[in-house]
Write an enzyme that holds these catalytic residues in place. Structure first.
Site, PDB file in Angstrom:
ATOM      1  N   VAL A  14       0.867  -1.171   0.000  1.00 29.51           N
ATOM      2  CA  VAL A  14       0.000   0.000   0.000  1.00 29.51           C
ATOM      3  C   VAL A  14       0.904   1.221   0.000  1.00 29.51           C
ATOM      4  O   VAL A  14       2.051   1.159   0.439  1.00 29.51           O
ATOM      5  CB  VAL A  14      -0.951   0.019   1.220  1.00 29.51           C
ATOM      6  CG1 VAL A  14      -1.994  -1.076   1.101  1.00 29.51           C
ATOM      7  CG2 VAL A  14      -0.181  -0.135   2.525  1.00 29.51           C
ATOM      8  N   SER A  15       0.398   2.326  -0.499  1.00 27.33           N
ATOM      9  CA  SER A  15       1.254   3.492  -0.717  1.00 27.33           C
ATOM     10  C   SER A  15       1.593   4.267   0.544  1.00 27.33           C
ATOM     11  O   SER A  15       2.639   4.905   0.629  1.00 27.33           O
ATOM     12  CB  SER A  15       0.596   4.436  -1.735  1.00 27.33           C
ATOM     13  OG  SER A  15       0.433   3.774  -2.974  1.00 27.33           O
ATOM     14  N   THR A  16       0.698   4.238   1.547  1.00 26.50           N
ATOM     15  CA  THR A  16       0.946   4.995   2.781  1.00 26.50           C
ATOM     16  C   THR A  16       0.607   4.147   4.004  1.00 26.50           C
ATOM     17  O   THR A  16      -0.081   3.129   3.903  1.00 26.50           O
ATOM     18  CB  THR A  16       0.087   6.282   2.835  1.00 26.50           C
ATOM     19  OG1 THR A  16      -1.299   5.913   2.961  1.00 26.50           O
ATOM     20  CG2 THR A  16       0.266   7.107   1.570  1.00 26.50           C
ATOM     21  N   GLN A  19      -3.190   3.544   4.677  1.00 25.90           N
ATOM     22  CA  GLN A  19      -3.957   2.598   3.874  1.00 25.90           C
ATOM     23  C   GLN A  19      -3.862   1.189   4.446  1.00 25.90           C
ATOM     24  O   GLN A  19      -2.889   0.832   5.108  1.00 25.90           O
ATOM     25  CB  GLN A  19      -3.467   2.619   2.426  1.00 25.90           C
ATOM     26  CG  GLN A  19      -3.720   3.950   1.722  1.00 25.90           C
ATOM     27  CD  GLN A  19      -3.183   3.943   0.301  1.00 25.90           C
ATOM     28  OE1 GLN A  19      -2.138   3.375   0.018  1.00 25.90           O
ATOM     29  NE2 GLN A  19      -3.900   4.598  -0.591  1.00 25.90           N
TER      30      GLN A  19
END
Length: 213
Positions: A14-16, A19
């Site tokens: 996941v990007s962050t 998330q």
């Protein structure tokens, strides 16, 4: 390429940190992948300098299977995805299975023809994904430019003096109430409160209804 001693690994990204990787994890567990063999990164996919991904690659051996939910979980750069795919399947000689795209499953397409098919599909999907990101950035830039031309202010809305600012400010400055109590009465966060107080102290009393940028 598979053998009876092969292991199956899962990779989620996941990007962050905000998330959740729950859907990806659930898909891996449903396949029977041991939770200890699932690696999760919470960072951007702009490159492959990710701690969990690199730890995973160290463990990959010939005949192993790497499972990912979708091709963009591997990365978001067309060239890098293709290079990574070839390194895993041709140098390490492990398999890759993309759950959302069954045609990208090297355990089912072994041999030269299978490699060619996977390469073509992979390059097409990666290229389309990269072009879509470029279009999104372009549309965002065009939207910002248009908004500026129309005189719209971008970013967070300006802070305004509350209606009861004068009275509460004077009581606070007299020491009768604390800053926290003043913020509560004015319904302001600390950053906004002190910014307004500083602006107010600098001679802008006459413009107490002005917006503060």
């Amino acid at each position: 390429m598979t053998n009876i001693n092969s292991k199956t690994f899962g990779y989620c990204r996941v990007s962050t940190t905000d998330q959740k990787e729950d859907r990806q994890l659930e898909a891996m567990l449903e396949l029977g992948i041991n939770e200890r063999d699932i690696f999760v990164d919470k960072c951007s996919g702009k490159n492959f300098d990710r701690p969990q991904y690199q730890a995973l690659k160290v463990q990959l051996r010939e005949g192993d299977i790497l499972v990912i939910k979708s091709i963009d979980r591997l990365g978001r750069n067309y060239k890098q995805i293709c290079e990574e795919w070839r390194e895993i399947t041709r140098e390490i000689k492990a398999n890759i299975k993309v759950l959302d795209m069954p045609v990208l499953d090297t355990t089912r397409t072994e041999g030269l023809i299978g490699e060619v098919i996977s390469d073509i599909v992979l390059q097409l999907l990666s290229y389309v994904a990269e072009q879509e990101r470029a279009f999104i950035k372009q549309r965002q830039a065009e939207g910002i430019k248009l908004a500026k031309e129309k005189g719209k202010r971008l970013g967070k809305p300006p802070i305004e003096y509350p209606e009861n600012w004068d009275n509460v400010y004077k009581v606070w400055k007299s020491g009768a109430i604390t800053a926290r109590e003043a913020m509560k009465q004015l319904n302001l966060k600390p950053t906004s409160f002190y910014k307004l107080a500083k602006f107010y102290q600098n001679g802008r009393v006459a413009e107490k209804n002005s917006k503060i940028i």
